[in-house]
Design a protein around this motif. Structure first.
Motif, PDB file in Angstrom:
ATOM      1  N   ALA B 254       0.849  -1.185   0.000  1.00 56.34           N
ATOM      2  CA  ALA B 254       0.000   0.000   0.000  1.00 56.34           C
ATOM      3  C   ALA B 254       0.883   1.232   0.000  1.00 56.34           C
ATOM      4  O   ALA B 254       2.033   1.192   0.424  1.00 56.34           O
ATOM      5  N   LEU B 255       0.352   2.330  -0.516  1.00 54.07           N
ATOM      6  CA  LEU B 255       1.101   3.581  -0.512  1.00 54.07           C
ATOM      7  C   LEU B 255       1.101   4.151   0.906  1.00 54.07           C
ATOM      8  O   LEU B 255       0.046   4.390   1.484  1.00 54.07           O
ATOM      9  N   GLN B 256       2.291   4.319   1.462  1.00 53.80           N
ATOM     10  CA  GLN B 256       2.430   4.881   2.807  1.00 53.80           C
ATOM     11  C   GLN B 256       3.414   6.030   2.729  1.00 53.80           C
ATOM     12  O   GLN B 256       4.595   5.800   2.540  1.00 53.80           O
ATOM     13  N   GLY B 257       2.950   7.239   2.866  1.00 49.22           N
ATOM     14  CA  GLY B 257       3.863   8.367   2.794  1.00 49.22           C
ATOM     15  C   GLY B 257       4.459   8.496   1.415  1.00 49.22           C
ATOM     16  O   GLY B 257       3.752   8.573   0.423  1.00 49.22           O
ATOM     17  N   PHE B 258       5.806   8.472   1.342  1.00 49.97           N
ATOM     18  CA  PHE B 258       6.479   8.654   0.059  1.00 49.97           C
ATOM     19  C   PHE B 258       6.368   7.458  -0.845  1.00 49.97           C
ATOM     20  O   PHE B 258       6.316   7.561  -2.048  1.00 49.97           O
ATOM     21  N   ASN B 259       6.392   6.260  -0.206  1.00 56.07           N
ATOM     22  CA  ASN B 259       6.643   5.049  -0.944  1.00 56.07           C
ATOM     23  C   ASN B 259       5.584   4.014  -0.670  1.00 56.07           C
ATOM     24  O   ASN B 259       4.799   4.147   0.250  1.00 56.07           O
ATOM     25  N   MET B 260       5.649   2.948  -1.451  1.00 55.16           N
ATOM     26  CA  MET B 260       4.840   1.792  -1.154  1.00 55.16           C
ATOM     27  C   MET B 260       5.454   1.120   0.070  1.00 55.16           C
ATOM     28  O   MET B 260       6.664   1.148   0.266  1.00 55.16           O
ATOM     29  N   SER B 261       4.618   0.498   0.900  1.00 53.61           N
ATOM     30  CA  SER B 261       5.194  -0.324   1.955  1.00 53.61           C
ATOM     31  C   SER B 261       4.448  -1.645   1.972  1.00 53.61           C
ATOM     32  O   SER B 261       3.333  -1.740   1.489  1.00 53.61           O
ATOM     33  N   GLY B 262       5.085  -2.669   2.540  1.00 59.28           N
ATOM     34  CA  GLY B 262       4.497  -3.998   2.566  1.00 59.28           C
ATOM     35  C   GLY B 262       4.645  -4.686   1.229  1.00 59.28           C
ATOM     36  O   GLY B 262       5.014  -4.091   0.221  1.00 59.28           O
ATOM     37  N   GLY B 263       4.328  -5.990   1.231  1.00 60.19           N
ATOM     38  CA  GLY B 263       4.439  -6.751  -0.002  1.00 60.19           C
ATOM     39  C   GLY B 263       5.879  -7.028  -0.378  1.00 60.19           C
ATOM     40  O   GLY B 263       6.813  -6.686   0.341  1.00 60.19           O
ATOM     41  N   THR B 264       6.048  -7.673  -1.528  1.00 65.65           N
ATOM     42  CA  THR B 264       7.389  -7.944  -2.041  1.00 65.65           C
ATOM     43  C   THR B 264       7.659  -6.941  -3.150  1.00 65.65           C
ATOM     44  O   THR B 264       6.787  -6.672  -3.959  1.00 65.65           O
ATOM     45  N   VAL B 265       8.862  -6.383  -3.150  1.00 66.30           N
ATOM     46  CA  VAL B 265       9.180  -5.436  -4.204  1.00 66.30           C
ATOM     47  C   VAL B 265      10.324  -5.984  -5.046  1.00 66.30           C
ATOM     48  O   VAL B 265      11.307  -6.494  -4.516  1.00 66.30           O
ATOM     49  N   ILE B 266      10.139  -5.933  -6.351  1.00 65.11           N
ATOM     50  CA  ILE B 266      11.225  -6.279  -7.279  1.00 65.11           C
ATOM     51  C   ILE B 266      11.722  -4.955  -7.838  1.00 65.11           C
ATOM     52  O   ILE B 266      11.007  -4.269  -8.555  1.00 65.11           O
ATOM     53  N   ARG B 267      12.944  -4.576  -7.473  1.00 61.37           N
ATOM     54  CA  ARG B 267      13.412  -3.226  -7.758  1.00 61.37           C
ATOM     55  C   ARG B 267      13.785  -3.037  -9.228  1.00 61.37           C
ATOM     56  O   ARG B 267      14.213  -3.985  -9.891  1.00 61.37           O
ATOM     57  N   PRO B 268      13.652  -1.811  -9.736  1.00 58.60           N
ATOM     58  CA  PRO B 268      13.934  -1.569 -11.154  1.00 58.60           C
ATOM     59  C   PRO B 268      15.371  -1.899 -11.537  1.00 58.60           C
ATOM     60  O   PRO B 268      15.625  -2.326 -12.671  1.00 58.60           O
ATOM     61  N   GLU B 269      16.316  -1.723 -10.596  1.00 59.79           N
ATOM     62  CA  GLU B 269      17.714  -2.048 -10.906  1.00 59.79           C
ATOM     63  C   GLU B 269      17.836  -3.531 -11.240  1.00 59.79           C
ATOM     64  O   GLU B 269      18.529  -3.931 -12.170  1.00 59.79           O
ATOM     65  N   PHE B 270      17.126  -4.345 -10.442  1.00 58.01           N
ATOM     66  CA  PHE B 270      17.171  -5.789 -10.670  1.00 58.01           C
ATOM     67  C   PHE B 270      16.500  -6.145 -11.989  1.00 58.01           C
ATOM     68  O   PHE B 270      17.020  -6.936 -12.779  1.00 58.01           O
TER      69      PHE B 270
END
Lengths: 340, 402
Positions: B254-270
């Motif tokens: 979920a969107l929390q403040g600046f960023n998403m929080s919770g869940g699994t994130v696959i980062r753009p660098e990866f």
């Protein structure tokens, strides 16, 4: 089979031979022999060390190297520059590739003691800060929990950042790059919410963003960042030269000697000025230089105040106030031991 | 010369040459001298470096591994905080390298085989598209491709605050310039039973395969091993999942403040690194696959048809096994290349071994010789292990002469 074995032997022999030539002591002799000072600078940080539109390196870090060259050769242009990333800089100095590292480098205890290096002074008192987009509506670094933070690797910045967020029970996600330009591009493309580095750097970087006015540097300063030139350990003469070129520029400002009036000042009766400019005593010879070394530094490069104003001061796009970098007589921290 | 070609010269005992002229003894002697010289050079090289480091006042040794790292890493597969040690940071970097390499090899192989076969397709469009793919991707430097994926494709995705999400509302998935966010499964008590079930299912698959093979040899009857095995592999863990009462908790982001929080994130660098490595290497693998298939003589296909094999069986039982002998050795090189190329991650900010250990750790500790040596040894080890595995696999499919 045998051939590859033999070539391996040759390879090892070459490697061992190279190792033996490292760590020579008399840097001044080497510099005089080759005719220029090899100066390690940043890959481009406006005001500190960056090439201008004519391709000439400019900045207060650059002017320190030019000062050293002027003291040795009476010619401030006898400098060659090696642009280095934060990661490469210490190795370049340790291996003898450069003579001075003048690359907005923070003086810390471990760097001073464990890396075989010596810090020759502080030519800029800085502190780490944060830059964010105005649209975030953030006005304090304490509101940054959960943010993505762009940071350059191989800097004290990375550690200060961790300490600050930890001390304030906040979390963040680091996005780490090796080159300054990559960090800038990532922040500019909104990959991160926050950019952190030394505050002076933030002001310089802000100018290079696509819309500088959309960004704001937050007021918090989260660390002490005394930036200064670095030399190798084990060569006290060279260490003294770099240290005293820096001190001479500060003393010159304190005594009111500028690049404009230094010729008139040669006739000064003030004993402090006479000693500084080599009219009295043999201070230059004691470190292997001419007696007019400080005259050449001031004549060719200028005093500390002139250098500051020309590169980062109020009249430049950076517009940084003297603040901590004012002379001690004006409530700042810049203070040099006397020439005596 | 007393001896030529190692043949005895007939004159027994009387003309017994001195040991100096024995080629075998001479060979051993020179090899021994060479080994001593090499050992000495290596030793003097190391002691020279150590001596110089000590004289220059640079700390050396491996004690730093136990010290607190004090920095954060963007992507960690094992538990890591800034209080962890440098060794832990090393481990994080190593695992990040291994993960992107392993997935890269998997995807590159799949894409490479598909494109390689497509280049041999009878369909004009498919054939030409595959040619364009290969010629474009293998002729552009990998670093540029990585920068393209990272800066031109992924960096222009919207910011999480611009995707129209409400603060605090959970979503199933979302893609923005901070990464791809998907739900996270949090295992509860009993979840390990599912893993055990999966392992049992794989073992069963192998057993069934062996039984089916023997039965076919004996009776000639075939058994649908693949479908049965797949059914077991899906069914058994699924059954366990329901029997143990669905021991997973799902966490949505979920969107929390600046960023998403919770869940699994696959980062753009990866994502950028994986895309770049897979697509680039796939273009080489495609050519290797095409070469391998073309290396099988046309007569083999004709003979198989003459025996009445279906086209499907022909390629599976006749063409591919023979093509594999040609494919595997150069394929190994591509796997090694991909693993080593993953160190280009440093350009796009992916925290791989070189970025974390050879970058940040090197700079915090200043111990360049140790850190670089370890980094090189790690890559050497990964490459040698990959090679060893592929050589073993190659010997499995190599032509056995009877």
């Amino acid at each position: 089979m045998k051939y590859s074995f033999l070539s391996a032997v040759a390879g090892v022999a070459v490697a061992a031979g190279l190792g033996a030539t490292a760590a020579s002591a008399a840097t001044l002799d080497d510099v005089k022999a080759k005719g220029f000072v090899q100066c390690g600078v940043s890959t481009g940080l406006a005001g500190f060390s960056a090439p201008d539109d004519a391709g000439d390196w400019k900045g207060i870090d650059v002017d320190l190297c030019r000062g050293v060259a002027a003291a040795i050769f009476d010619d401030a242009s006898a400098v060659k520059y090696s642009p280095l990333s934060a990661k490469e800089r210490f190795t370049a100095l340790q291996s003898g590739e450069i003579d001075i590292l003048s690359r907005n480098t923070t003086w810390t205890m471990s760097r001073d003691t464990e890396l075989g290096l010596n810090f020759a002074g502080v030519n800029y008192y800085d502190g780490q800060g944060f830059m964010v987009r105005k649209s975030l509506g953030v006005n304090s670094a304490l509101q940054l929990s959960g943010a993505s933070v762009c940071v350059q690797t191989g800097t004290t910045t990375e550690l200060n950042l961790t300490d600050y967020f930890k001390a304030n029970n906040m979390t963040y996600n680091p996005v780490v790059f090796e080159k300054l330009e990559e960090v800038n591009a990532a922040y500019d493309s909104n990959r991160c919410d926050v950019y952190t580095t030394d505050q002076s750097g933030l002001y310089a970087i802000r100018l290079g963003l696509s819309a500088p006015d959309d960004h704001v540097v937050l007021p918090e300063v989260i660390s002490k960042e005394p930036l200064g030139p670095v030399v190798r350990q084990g060569d006290d003469q060279w260490f003294s030269i770099v240290k005293w070129v820096h001190f001479a520029m500060i003393n010159a400002e304190e005594l009111g000697v500028t690049s404009e009036n230094v010729d008139e000042m040669m006739d000064s009766e003030n004993p402090n000025i006479m000693r500084l400019l080599g009219k009295e005593g043999t201070f230059g010879e004691a470190v292997g230089l001419e007696n007019d070394w400080a005259y050449q530094v001031i004549k060719n490069v200028g005093n500390y105040g002139e250098v500051f104003e020309a590169n980062v001061g109020e009249s430049t796009p950076l517009g940084i106030a003297r603040g901590l970098n004012a002379l001690w007589t004006n409530g700042g921290l810049q203070y040099a031991p006397p020439v005596r | 010369m007393a001896h030529t070609d190692g043949v005895a010269d007939g004159t027994e005992d009387s003309g017994r040459a001195s040991l100096i002229y024995d080629p075998k003894v001479r060979g051993v002697f020179f090899q021994a001298i060479l080994i001593i010289v090499v050992a000495y050079l290596v030793y003097s090289g190391i002691s020279n470096a150590a001596g110089n480091l000590a004289r220059a006042g640079i700390a050396s040794g491996f004690d730093f591994f136990g010290e607190r790292a004090g920095f954060e890493i963007g992507q960690t597969l094992v538990h890591y905080t800034n209080d962890s040690t440098y060794f832990r940071a090393f481990l994080v970097g190593l695992l990040n390298t291994l993960m992107v390499s392993a997935l890269g090899i998997l995807f590159a192989t799949i894409i490479g085989f598909i494109v390689g076969l497509a280049r041999l397709s009878r369909n004009y469009l498919i054939r030409k598209l595959a040619t364009v793919y290969v010629e474009t991707l293998r002729n552009i430097p990998l670093l540029l491709q990585l920068l393209f994926w990272y800066k031109a494709v992924l960096a222009v995705l919207p910011n999480p605050r611009e995707t129209g999400l409400e603060q605090g509302t959970t979503v199933l998935w979302t893609l923005n310039n901070r990464g791809l966010y998907i739900p996270r499964l949090i295992p509860e008590a009993g979840a390990s039973a599912i893993l055990v079930a999966a392992i049992i299912a794989i073992a069963l698959w192998v057993v069934i395969g062996m039984w089916a093979g023997k039965r076919q040899m004996r009776t000639g009857q075939q058994f649908p091993t693949f479908l049965t095995g797949l059914a077991i592999l899906v069914g058994l863990p699924l059954l366990t999942f329901f029997l143990t009462g669905m021991p997973f908790d799902v966490e949505f982001s979920a969107l929390q403040g600046f960023n998403m929080s919770g869940g699994t994130v696959i980062r753009p660098e990866f994502i950028a690194l994986l895309l770049g490595l897979s697509l680039y290497t796939a273009s080489f693998i495609a050519e290797i696959v095409r070469a391998g298939i073309l290396a099988v003589a046309k007569g083999q296909t004709e003979a198989a048809y003459a025996l009445g094999l279906s086209p499907n069986h022909t390629s599976r039982l006749v063409i591919i096994p023979q093509a594999m002998r040609v494919i595997i050795p150069p394929l190994t090189s591509q796997y090694l290349n991909l693993t080593k190329n993953s160190s280009l991650a440093v350009a796009i900010g992916y925290p791989d071994l070189v970025a974390v250990f050879g970058g940040t750790v090197l700079n915090q500790t200043g111990q360049a010789v140790e850190v670089i040596t370890i980094t090189m040894l790690v890559y050497l080890t990964i490459s040698l292990l990959t090679s060893a595995f592929m050589n073993w696999f190659n010997s499995r499919v190599a032509l056995v002469e009877r």
